[in-house]
Design a protein around this motif. Structure first.
Motif, PDB file in Angstrom:
ATOM      1  N   THR A  23      50.461  34.738  42.711  1.00 23.62           N
ATOM      2  CA  THR A  23      50.912  34.364  44.049  1.00 23.62           C
ATOM      3  C   THR A  23      50.870  35.587  44.954  1.00 23.62           C
ATOM      4  O   THR A  23      51.524  36.591  44.681  1.00 23.62           O
ATOM      5  CB  THR A  23      52.344  33.781  44.012  1.00 23.62           C
ATOM      6  N   ASP A  26      52.796  33.981  49.787  1.00 19.74           N
ATOM      7  CA  ASP A  26      53.299  32.630  49.524  1.00 19.74           C
ATOM      8  C   ASP A  26      52.192  31.663  49.104  1.00 19.74           C
ATOM      9  O   ASP A  26      52.364  30.459  49.155  1.00 19.74           O
ATOM     10  CB  ASP A  26      54.033  32.084  50.751  1.00 19.74           C
ATOM     11  N   ARG A  27      51.060  32.193  48.655  1.00 22.32           N
ATOM     12  CA  ARG A  27      49.917  31.362  48.275  1.00 22.32           C
ATOM     13  C   ARG A  27      49.472  31.695  46.856  1.00 22.32           C
ATOM     14  O   ARG A  27      49.200  32.852  46.548  1.00 22.32           O
ATOM     15  CB  ARG A  27      48.771  31.638  49.247  1.00 22.32           C
TER      16      ARG A  27
END
Length: 124
Positions: A23, A26-27
């Protein structure tokens, strides 16, 4: 006691490392990728250290690193000597470690303003 969440600014950072994904901020990315403080190169075709050879050096050098961190998945696995030699000939350091260690080291060095590039290998 007050607790405040302070997020790093000015560079892309790794928030979490799992067995099948990493991650960034936030991805979650689930394909192998290259990470520099200012950009991500997604869908890097390498899935394991044994697949690396001298032809893969240029993709990492294009990101202009002063140091390369090679995250080889859940375990540290060394690539062929020809791959490592491609960086040493250019005077660029390279360290091989598992993805979790690569993420911690990358966050530390990027936070210091260093031009570090991390390559994360994730299984298909």
């Amino acid at each position: 006691m007050d607790l405040n969440l302070e997020l790093p600014e000015g560079y892309l950072f790794v928030r979490r490392v799992g067995e099948h994904g990493v991650t960034l901020i936030d991805r979650e990315l689930t394909d192998s990728f290259l990470l520099a403080p200012d950009r991500v190169v997604e869908h890097w075709e390498v899935r394991e250290a044994g697949a690396l050879d001298a032809t893969h050096v240029d993709a990492l050098l294009a990101l202009q690193p002063e140091l390369v961190l090679l995250g080889t998945g859940t375990r540290q696995t060394f690539p062929a000597a020809a791959f490592i030699a491609g960086f040493l000939r250019k005077g660029i350091g390279i360290e091989v470690m598992d993805n979790a260690a690569a993420a911690r080291t990358y966050n530390l060095l990027a936070g210091e303003g260093r031009r570090v590039v991390a390559a994360f290998m994730l299984p298909a």
